[in-house]
Design an enzyme around this catalytic site. Sequence first.
Site, mmCIF file in Angstrom:
data_model
loop_
_atom_site.group_PDB
_atom_site.id
_atom_site.type_symbol
_atom_site.label_atom_id
_atom_site.label_comp_id
_atom_site.label_asym_id
_atom_site.label_seq_id
_atom_site.Cartn_x
_atom_site.Cartn_y
_atom_site.Cartn_z
ATOM 1 N N GLY A 189 0.759 -1.217 -0.268
ATOM 2 C CA GLY A 189 0.039 -0.045 -0.044
ATOM 3 C C GLY A 189 0.911 1.250 -0.053
ATOM 4 O O GLY A 189 0.294 2.284 -0.349
ATOM 5 N N ASP A 224 -3.883 2.100 11.233
ATOM 6 C CA ASP A 224 -5.119 1.950 11.664
ATOM 7 C C ASP A 224 -5.220 1.211 12.994
ATOM 8 O O ASP A 224 -5.182 1.902 13.966
ATOM 9 C CB ASP A 224 -5.898 1.264 10.671
ATOM 10 C CG ASP A 224 -7.482 1.289 10.991
ATOM 11 O OD1 ASP A 224 -7.833 1.830 11.773
ATOM 12 O OD2 ASP A 224 -7.998 0.407 10.167
#
Length: 188
Positions: free
Chosen positions: A50, A109
């Site tokens: 990512g 996260d």
Amino acid sequence: MPASRFTQKKLFSEAEIQDETRRVAAEIDAHYACLQDAGESLLVVGILKGAVPFFADLAREIESPAEWDFVEAASYGNATETSGEVRLLKKPTQDVAGRHVLLVDDVVDSALTAAFLVRWMLEQGAKTVRLAVCVDKTARRQVQFGPDFAAFRMAVGYLFGYGMDLHGGCRSLRNIWLMEEETEEGAV
């Protein structure tokens, strides 16, 4: 029970991302200003997959002497919730011992992967390890850990684009999008 559907909303434009990336690079350069005088260079390590777009843009903006490498770790697999177990899939090709390491990721996260990688790099003998992320999401944090540098900060939201995937795709989008659930009453 009201019916729900999902809508997509552009959260951060390509121009906003580039502006914030330049700001983060300037913060990083200020933090590592002493490296060149000490004859050292920064090892910038992107977390696959990512982080690739943010890593590429950020690494080109950093003016401090730097080398590049990559690492791959996973705690999500193909799911949208972390498994809680982090696996190291690819080690950096360069030795991190005695180096100042800057890890670069797309989003923090739960922070499980980032905390694992920082701990692993320090165990391998890195002098220092700092973390730069495109998006720092705080609501689902599972460990007391956060990035040193962040382009954007927010509490919640399922994001995709600019490296972040939506069911394995959409990583190549130039903007960051937010997936919102809508019910008959409106957005949730």
